[in-house]
Every structure is written in structure tokens, then in C-alpha cells.
Design a protein around this motif. Structure first.
Motif, PDB file in Angstrom:
ATOM      1  N   PRO A   1       0.823  -1.218   0.000  1.00 34.76           N
ATOM      2  CA  PRO A   1       0.000   0.000   0.000  1.00 34.76           C
ATOM      3  C   PRO A   1       0.854   1.264   0.000  1.00 34.76           C
ATOM      4  O   PRO A   1       0.498   2.255  -0.633  1.00 34.76           O
ATOM      5  CB  PRO A   1      -0.806  -0.132   1.301  1.00 34.76           C
ATOM      6  N   GLU A   2       1.994   1.225   0.702  1.00 34.86           N
ATOM      7  CA  GLU A   2       2.872   2.393   0.738  1.00 34.86           C
ATOM      8  C   GLU A   2       3.403   2.738  -0.653  1.00 34.86           C
ATOM      9  O   GLU A   2       3.523   3.912  -1.014  1.00 34.86           O
ATOM     10  CB  GLU A   2       4.045   2.140   1.696  1.00 34.86           C
ATOM     11  N   GLU A   3       3.709   1.712  -1.446  1.00 37.12           N
ATOM     12  CA  GLU A   3       4.202   1.946  -2.809  1.00 37.12           C
ATOM     13  C   GLU A   3       3.104   2.546  -3.683  1.00 37.12           C
ATOM     14  O   GLU A   3       3.364   3.430  -4.501  1.00 37.12           O
ATOM     15  CB  GLU A   3       4.704   0.640  -3.418  1.00 37.12           C
ATOM     16  N   LEU A   4       1.879   2.059  -3.499  1.00 35.96           N
ATOM     17  CA  LEU A   4       0.762   2.609  -4.268  1.00 35.96           C
ATOM     18  C   LEU A   4       0.518   4.071  -3.898  1.00 35.96           C
ATOM     19  O   LEU A   4       0.229   4.901  -4.765  1.00 35.96           O
ATOM     20  CB  LEU A   4      -0.497   1.792  -4.021  1.00 35.96           C
TER      21      LEU A   4
ATOM     22  N   GLU B   1       2.752   6.178  -2.899  1.00 35.05           N
ATOM     23  CA  GLU B   1       3.857   6.965  -3.438  1.00 35.05           C
ATOM     24  C   GLU B   1       3.676   7.243  -4.920  1.00 35.05           C
ATOM     25  O   GLU B   1       4.005   8.330  -5.404  1.00 35.05           O
ATOM     26  CB  GLU B   1       5.174   6.225  -3.201  1.00 35.05           C
ATOM     27  N   HIS B   2       3.145   6.265  -5.662  1.00 38.04           N
ATOM     28  CA  HIS B   2       3.080   6.395  -7.114  1.00 38.04           C
ATOM     29  C   HIS B   2       1.706   6.761  -7.653  1.00 38.04           C
ATOM     30  O   HIS B   2       1.610   7.337  -8.741  1.00 38.04           O
ATOM     31  CB  HIS B   2       3.543   5.089  -7.771  1.00 38.04           C
ATOM     32  N   ILE B   3       0.655   6.441  -6.936  1.00 31.54           N
ATOM     33  CA  ILE B   3      -0.697   6.662  -7.466  1.00 31.54           C
ATOM     34  C   ILE B   3      -1.428   7.775  -6.736  1.00 31.54           C
ATOM     35  O   ILE B   3      -2.155   8.555  -7.333  1.00 31.54           O
ATOM     36  CB  ILE B   3      -1.547   5.371  -7.392  1.00 31.54           C
ATOM     37  N   TRP B   4      -1.214   7.870  -5.418  1.00 29.92           N
ATOM     38  CA  TRP B   4      -1.860   8.914  -4.634  1.00 29.92           C
ATOM     39  C   TRP B   4      -0.918  10.101  -4.469  1.00 29.92           C
ATOM     40  O   TRP B   4       0.247  10.042  -4.809  1.00 29.92           O
ATOM     41  CB  TRP B   4      -2.309   8.373  -3.280  1.00 29.92           C
ATOM     42  N   ASP B   5      -1.407  11.184  -3.929  1.00 30.86           N
ATOM     43  CA  ASP B   5      -0.595  12.396  -3.796  1.00 30.86           C
ATOM     44  C   ASP B   5      -0.016  12.567  -2.399  1.00 30.86           C
ATOM     45  O   ASP B   5       0.437  13.641  -2.029  1.00 30.86           O
ATOM     46  CB  ASP B   5      -1.417  13.637  -4.161  1.00 30.86           C
ATOM     47  N   GLY B   6      -0.049  11.503  -1.598  1.00 32.99           N
ATOM     48  CA  GLY B   6       0.485  11.584  -0.243  1.00 32.99           C
ATOM     49  C   GLY B   6      -0.525  12.056   0.776  1.00 32.99           C
ATOM     50  O   GLY B   6      -0.206  12.182   1.955  1.00 32.99           O
ATOM     51  N   SER B   7      -1.765  12.322   0.329  1.00 36.95           N
ATOM     52  CA  SER B   7      -2.788  12.822   1.244  1.00 36.95           C
ATOM     53  C   SER B   7      -3.502  11.703   1.991  1.00 36.95           C
ATOM     54  O   SER B   7      -4.364  11.956   2.814  1.00 36.95           O
ATOM     55  CB  SER B   7      -3.824  13.653   0.472  1.00 36.95           C
ATOM     56  N   VAL B   8      -3.154  10.460   1.677  1.00 32.71           N
ATOM     57  CA  VAL B   8      -3.736   9.334   2.394  1.00 32.71           C
ATOM     58  C   VAL B   8      -2.609   8.530   3.028  1.00 32.71           C
ATOM     59  O   VAL B   8      -1.447   8.696   2.688  1.00 32.71           O
ATOM     60  CB  VAL B   8      -4.575   8.426   1.457  1.00 32.71           C
ATOM     61  N   ASN B   9      -2.939   7.644   3.942  1.00 30.64           N
ATOM     62  CA  ASN B   9      -1.933   6.780   4.533  1.00 30.64           C
ATOM     63  C   ASN B   9      -2.274   5.330   4.212  1.00 30.64           C
ATOM     64  O   ASN B   9      -3.295   5.026   3.611  1.00 30.64           O
ATOM     65  CB  ASN B   9      -1.818   7.003   6.046  1.00 30.64           C
ATOM     66  N   SER B  10      -1.397   4.429   4.624  1.00 28.93           N
ATOM     67  CA  SER B  10      -1.548   3.024   4.249  1.00 28.93           C
ATOM     68  C   SER B  10      -2.770   2.372   4.869  1.00 28.93           C
ATOM     69  O   SER B  10      -3.161   1.276   4.463  1.00 28.93           O
ATOM     70  CB  SER B  10      -0.285   2.239   4.647  1.00 28.93           C
TER      71      SER B  10
ATOM     72  N   SER C   1      -9.535   4.710   1.314  1.00 23.41           N
ATOM     73  CA  SER C   1      -9.540   5.117  -0.088  1.00 23.41           C
ATOM     74  C   SER C   1      -8.846   4.091  -0.973  1.00 23.41           C
ATOM     75  O   SER C   1      -9.321   3.766  -2.059  1.00 23.41           O
ATOM     76  CB  SER C   1      -8.855   6.478  -0.238  1.00 23.41           C
ATOM     77  N   ILE C   2      -7.709   3.567  -0.508  1.00 27.54           N
ATOM     78  CA  ILE C   2      -6.973   2.580  -1.291  1.00 27.54           C
ATOM     79  C   ILE C   2      -7.809   1.324  -1.471  1.00 27.54           C
ATOM     80  O   ILE C   2      -7.957   0.807  -2.590  1.00 27.54           O
ATOM     81  CB  ILE C   2      -5.640   2.226  -0.594  1.00 27.54           C
ATOM     82  N   ARG C   3      -8.368   0.835  -0.377  1.00 30.25           N
ATOM     83  CA  ARG C   3      -9.146  -0.403  -0.440  1.00 30.25           C
ATOM     84  C   ARG C   3     -10.372  -0.252  -1.345  1.00 30.25           C
ATOM     85  O   ARG C   3     -10.719  -1.163  -2.084  1.00 30.25           O
ATOM     86  CB  ARG C   3      -9.554  -0.834   0.962  1.00 30.25           C
ATOM     87  N   VAL C   4     -11.021   0.923  -1.268  1.00 33.03           N
ATOM     88  CA  VAL C   4     -12.222   1.148  -2.076  1.00 33.03           C
ATOM     89  C   VAL C   4     -11.894   1.114  -3.568  1.00 33.03           C
ATOM     90  O   VAL C   4     -12.586   0.449  -4.354  1.00 33.03           O
ATOM     91  CB  VAL C   4     -12.875   2.501  -1.705  1.00 33.03           C
ATOM     92  N   HIS C   5     -10.838   1.802  -3.973  1.00 33.31           N
ATOM     93  CA  HIS C   5     -10.483   1.843  -5.391  1.00 33.31           C
ATOM     94  C   HIS C   5     -10.000   0.487  -5.899  1.00 33.31           C
ATOM     95  O   HIS C   5     -10.353   0.069  -7.001  1.00 33.31           O
ATOM     96  CB  HIS C   5      -9.412   2.907  -5.630  1.00 33.31           C
ATOM     97  N   ILE C   6      -9.199  -0.198  -5.107  1.00 36.67           N
ATOM     98  CA  ILE C   6      -8.725  -1.513  -5.525  1.00 36.67           C
ATOM     99  C   ILE C   6      -9.880  -2.507  -5.574  1.00 36.67           C
ATOM    100  O   ILE C   6      -9.986  -3.325  -6.488  1.00 36.67           O
ATOM    101  CB  ILE C   6      -7.605  -2.015  -4.587  1.00 36.67           C
TER     102      ILE C   6
ATOM    103  N   GLN D   1       1.149  -7.737   3.357  1.00 42.18           N
ATOM    104  CA  GLN D   1       2.192  -7.394   2.381  1.00 42.18           C
ATOM    105  C   GLN D   1       1.691  -6.427   1.314  1.00 42.18           C
ATOM    106  O   GLN D   1       2.336  -5.427   1.031  1.00 42.18           O
ATOM    107  CB  GLN D   1       2.727  -8.666   1.703  1.00 42.18           C
ATOM    108  N   GLY D   2       0.553  -6.727   0.715  1.00 48.86           N
ATOM    109  CA  GLY D   2       0.049  -5.868  -0.343  1.00 48.86           C
ATOM    110  C   GLY D   2      -0.743  -6.649  -1.372  1.00 48.86           C
ATOM    111  O   GLY D   2      -1.449  -7.605  -1.037  1.00 48.86           O
TER     112      GLY D   2
END
Length: 225
Positions: free
Chosen positions: A171-174, A176-185, A189-194, A216-217
Motif C-alpha cells: 500500500p505504501e508503494e501505491l 507513493e506512485h498513485i496517490w498524492d500523499g494525502s492518504v496513509n496506508s 480510499s486505497i481499499r475502495v479503489h482496488i 504485504q500488499g
């Protein structure tokens, strides 16, 4: 794609960042050479936009030091220095491209597309994983030649998964590369989109190509049925 913009003209820096975010890129910005060098050395970016006339460390010095530890990340110089000698020096120090100010944003977009394609795709703009095809130019996804409707964030996730298929992505890699840093692991938001992306892929493919590795991810498997 996660892009770093090192540019001391604040309005220009803000305009470039906003335009690239509208295109679906995630951006970090800094206005001086010292911070720019630190970010280059400590963060993992897919592309760096680098001005030359900077407070603190000069852009060419940043480029030279960065290339000593990283020879693969594309660097696009944005500079008012338009003399051929300046361009040659920048390219000789390891820049991948050089764009003279002032420039049209559409040309910058085209240069960025060219550099990212050059890095990740050698012969065409299509990424493939089993029955999934993702066109990096049109941002369209197809399953067995049938278009799959995805949101911008879902498209960015799928592109990153395909580029790194068969590898666990944290999640941390996602972030870094997909989000703008405004969310945390731990953000929902990450779980909803995935979850939404996996549901659409599962419906189209008949099976879920993205596996969740607890603690792990996530991993996109190449051997899709």
C-alpha cells in the motif's frame, strides 16, 4: 506515474503540477535546489522535471549528483537557457530531454508521454497482462478486445499493476506512485479503489487477477485464464 517538479518560479510550478494532476499524474513540487536534490536522492520517482536556475544548488549540479546513483529515472530539463551549449551540457550530464522556456503545456505533455513510454514500453504503447490490454496513450483498457470502463484512479492502478505484474506491491508503494500523499496506508480510499477495480476485472474475466497478500500488499498475476 509519480513526477517530481523542481522549479523556482512558483506560479509556473503550480500550473505544471495542476495540469499534470488533471492528466492523472501524481506530482511533488519544490522551489529550490537543496530540497530538490534531497527529494531526488531519497524518493522514488518515475520522472523528474528539472529547472536549471535554482536557489541553492544549481540544476546541473543536481543532475550530475543524481546520475551518480540513478541512471534510469528519466530527467526532463525545463530551462530558459536556450543556447545549444546549455542543451549539450545538460544532455551530456544525463538528461533525457531538454525543453526551452517558454513552452506550450501540450508539448510538455507529449515529451512526458514519450519519456515514460521509452522507459516502460520499448516498441508500442500497449501494456499487456494475459487477456488485459492497457493503452498508455488513450488510457483505455480492453479485455479480449472489449473495452472496460474504468475511472481515472482505477486506470492508474491497473497501469501500475501491469507494469509490475507478478510482484507484490505494498500500500505504501501505491500511495507513493498513485496517490498524492494525502492518504496513509490504512486509508479506506486505497481499499475502495482496488476493490472496485478487482470487481470490474472479475466480472469481465470470470476470475480475480489481483490477489491480496495479507500484511504485504497486492499482486497482479500474469497467468490469467
Amino acid at each position: 506515474m509519480h513526477i517530481l517538479i523542481i522549479e523556482d518560479e512558483e506560479q509556473l510550478c503550480r500550473s505544471i503540477a495542476e495540469g499534470l494532476r488533471m492528466d492523472g499524474y501524481e506530482t511533488d513540487t519544490c522551489l529550490d535546489g537543496d530540497e530538490g536534490l534531497e527529494l531526488c536522492m531519497t524518493e522514488n520517482y518515475d520522472l523528474i522535471l528539472l529547472d536549471l536556475n535554482l536557489p541553492g544548488i544549481d540544476g546541473l549540479d543536481i543532475l550530475q549528483q543524481f546520475r551518480e546513483i540513478n541512471s534510469s529515472t528519466p530527467v526532463l530539463i525545463l530551462s530558459a537557457r536556450g543556447q545549444i551549449e546549455d542543451k549539450v551540457e545538460g544532455l551530456d550530464l544525463g538528461a533525457n530531454d531538454y525543453l526551452t522556456k517558454p513552452f506550450h503545456f501540450e508539448e510538455l505533455e507529449a515529451r512526458i508521454r514519450s519519456l515514460t513510454r521509452r522507459r516502460f514500453i520499448q516498441e508500442n504503447v500497449c501494456l499487456k497482462c494475459g487477456r488485459i490490454t492497457f493503452d498508455t496513450r488513450t488510457r483505455k483498457t480492453h479485455i479480449d478486445h472489449e473495452e472496460l470502463s474504468l475511472t481515472r484512479k482505477e486506470s492508474a492502478l491497473l497501469e501500475y499493476f501491469i507494469l509490475h505484474q507478478n510482484r507484490i506491491i505494498s500500500p505504501e508503494e501505491l500511495i507513493e506512485h498513485i496517490w498524492d500523499g494525502s492518504v496513509n496506508s490504512f486509508s479506506n480510499s486505497i481499499r475502495v479503489h482496488i476493490s472496485s477495480l478487482r470487481k470490474k476485472l472479475r466480472t469481465a474475466l470470470g476470475s480475480d487477477p489481483i490477489q491480496n497478500k495479507v500484511g504485504q500488499g497486492y499482486i497482479l498475476m500474469e497467468d490469467l485464464k
